[in-house]
Design a protein around this motif. Structure first.
Motif, PDB file in Angstrom:
ATOM      1  N   GLY A   1      -5.156  35.595 -22.599  1.00  0.00           N
ATOM      2  CA  GLY A   1      -5.119  34.185 -22.203  1.00  0.00           C
ATOM      3  C   GLY A   1      -5.188  33.237 -23.388  1.00  0.00           C
ATOM      4  O   GLY A   1      -5.248  32.024 -23.199  1.00  0.00           O
TER       5      GLY A   1
ATOM      6  N   CYS B   1      -6.241  42.844 -18.131  1.00  0.00           N
ATOM      7  CA  CYS B   1      -5.191  42.027 -18.770  1.00  0.00           C
ATOM      8  C   CYS B   1      -4.093  42.922 -19.340  1.00  0.00           C
ATOM      9  O   CYS B   1      -2.897  42.651 -19.164  1.00  0.00           O
TER      10      CYS B   1
ATOM     11  N   CYS C   1      -3.291  24.990 -17.200  1.00  0.00           N
ATOM     12  CA  CYS C   1      -3.179  25.885 -18.350  1.00  0.00           C
ATOM     13  C   CYS C   1      -3.104  25.096 -19.648  1.00  0.00           C
ATOM     14  O   CYS C   1      -2.920  25.663 -20.709  1.00  0.00           O
TER      15      CYS C   1
ATOM     16  N   SER D   1     -11.691  30.858 -17.719  1.00  0.00           N
ATOM     17  CA  SER D   1     -10.479  31.455 -17.148  1.00  0.00           C
ATOM     18  C   SER D   1      -9.734  30.457 -16.259  1.00  0.00           C
ATOM     19  O   SER D   1     -10.307  29.897 -15.326  1.00  0.00           O
TER      20      SER D   1
ATOM     21  N   LEU E   1      -9.289  34.345 -20.563  1.00  0.00           N
ATOM     22  CA  LEU E   1      -9.308  35.044 -19.272  1.00  0.00           C
ATOM     23  C   LEU E   1     -10.513  35.970 -19.117  1.00  0.00           C
ATOM     24  O   LEU E   1     -10.811  36.427 -18.026  1.00  0.00           O
TER      25      LEU E   1
END
Ligand code: SF4
Ligand code: SF4
Length: 404
Positions: free
Chosen positions: A251, A273, A324, A262, A256
């Protein structure tokens, strides 16, 4: 007897190539597209080598190589990073496949992206010299994130230089790194790119803001809920044998792995992941950002992990709970016009906001060469950030917390 061994070994190689993956000890090796190279499915990023000394670099590299890792990405132009890796690889250069970036240079104490041929040349020759080698396997054109950047690249003197490097044998294969699926797809289709470094993880695969809702039954379809351009990119690379190496597996900055940071509102494990990325047939290797020996040991648990530990499907109904547009500490926004190390400021800011300001964090901040308070809001960094981070606002927040 020796001949029988050779025949058996040759037969094994044929079988392995035909079924694509090879396994040695616990490490699985995947083809890097059509390059003929077989790469370990987990591999090393270079970021951590800036933070450790040469003795620790050697220890880290030795453990990685002894565990079967055979691939490293070196994007960073920082001389300390490159020298530490070069030192750690001495005597074992032939065991490591190097993906090194073209178009990065260290200027005025900062890592910079460049398309100036003279600068690129200087940056690349410095890379070879510090690695004590006369070639690298993959010459990665550093960060091409917009259609305009791709248009500028095609037919440019910079690209001529990249082709010249290949002709001279200083790079064996040409790659490009991108965070943009549309541009990555163009690169895959251009006919001369063999490897693409792409940012992939369960969060980035969702459309920003989780715009596509999950449907009942979507669990059976790994590609459900994923940006259709990304799906097309993965399919194209798989069917046309373009090697894809993964950046930001966790991430970006490990976001993450922590429930608080996260974007999916839940903490993934490293194994989940990695398993998520490797489930896509086009993926050759997941490049892992490793800062120290403990992190490497934790990542190497992948080699012993059970299927239950790798299972990420419980989380797959999650939509993104946070935008994000958060900093991944990737450094692509550098250089700052006043010299602020933006990625480092953001990293310290996130830590302070998450767990509170400690004397240790304050001391680390104080030791930076320039501080957030020096931000003039010029905006020069904004277009270089692939994640649309509002950098001037971040600088304001950092100034407020750290006092300068
Ligand atoms: S907006 Fe601030 S952080 Fe960005 S380049 Fe300008 S001075 Fe540096
Ligand atoms: S602000 Fe953007 S470009 Fe800069 S380090 Fe963070 S994510 Fe990377």
């Amino acid at each position: 007897m020796k001949r029988i061994h050779i025949i058996l070994f040759a037969a094994l190689c044929v079988v392995s190539t035909s079924c694509k993956h090879e396994k040695k000890n616990n490490m699985t090796y995947r083809p890097l597209g059509n390059t003929g190279l077989m790469v370990s499915e987990i591999s090393i990023g270079c970021g951590g080598f800036e933070k450790i000394d040469s003795a620790t670099s050697l220890e880290l590299m030795t453990m990685a190589l002894d565990s079967g890792m055979n691939y490293i990405d070196i994007y960073d132009a920082n001389p300390k990073t490159r020298s530490n890796i070069g030192y750690a690889l001495q005597g074992r250069r032939n065991e490591m496949i190097i993906q090194g970036h073209i178009g990065t240079i260290f200027k005025d104490g900062q890592h910079c992206r460049t398309r100036n041929v003279e600068e690129a040349k200087q940056g690349f020759e410095d890379l070879l010299a510090r690695l004590h080698t006369d070639h690298i396997e993959v010459g990665m054109i550093h960060i091409t994130d917009s259609h305009e950047e791709w248009d500028e690249l095609e037919g440019s003197p910079f690209l001529d230089y990249v082709f010249q490097l290949k002709k001279e044998g200083k790079i064996k294969h040409i790659g490009v790194s991108s965070h943009n699926a549309e541009v990555a797809l163009r690169a895959a289709k251009c006919g001369w790119i063999e490897v693409i470094m792409f940012s992939l993880n369960p969060a980035f695969d969702r459309l920003r803001g989780g715009a596509i809702p999950w449907e009942e039954g979507a669990m059976d379809n790994l590609q459900a809920g994923i940006d259709p351009v990304r799906v097309e990119f993965y399919d194209y690379c798989a069917t046309h044998h373009i090697g894809v190496t993964v950046m930001k597996t966790f991430g970006g900055g490990g976001r993450l792995l922590d429930e608080k940071s996260s974007p999916l509102g839940v903490a993934y494990t490293p194994e989940q992941c990695i398993a998520y990325c490797l489930a896509k047939p086009c993926i050759s290797t997941c490049i892992l950002g490793i800062d120290n020996i403990e992190e490497l040991k934790a990542d190497l648990h992948w080699l012993q992990a059970s299927d239950a530990e790798k299972d990420y499907t419980n989380f797959e109904k999650r939509e993104t709970t946070k935008a994000c547009e958060t900093c991944t500490y990737c450094n692509h926004c550098s250089p700052c016009s006043t010299g602020i190390p933006i990625a480092k400021v953001n990293e310290l800011l996130d830590k302070a906001e998450k767990d509170g300001l400690t004397p240790e964090l304050q001391a680390k901040y104080d030791s930076l060469p320039h501080h957030a308070g020096e931000c003039t809001h010029c905006g020069a960094c904004l277009s270089r950030c692939p994640f649309d981070v509002d950098i001037p606002t971040q600088m304001n927040r950092a100034k407020e917390i750290f006092g300068k």
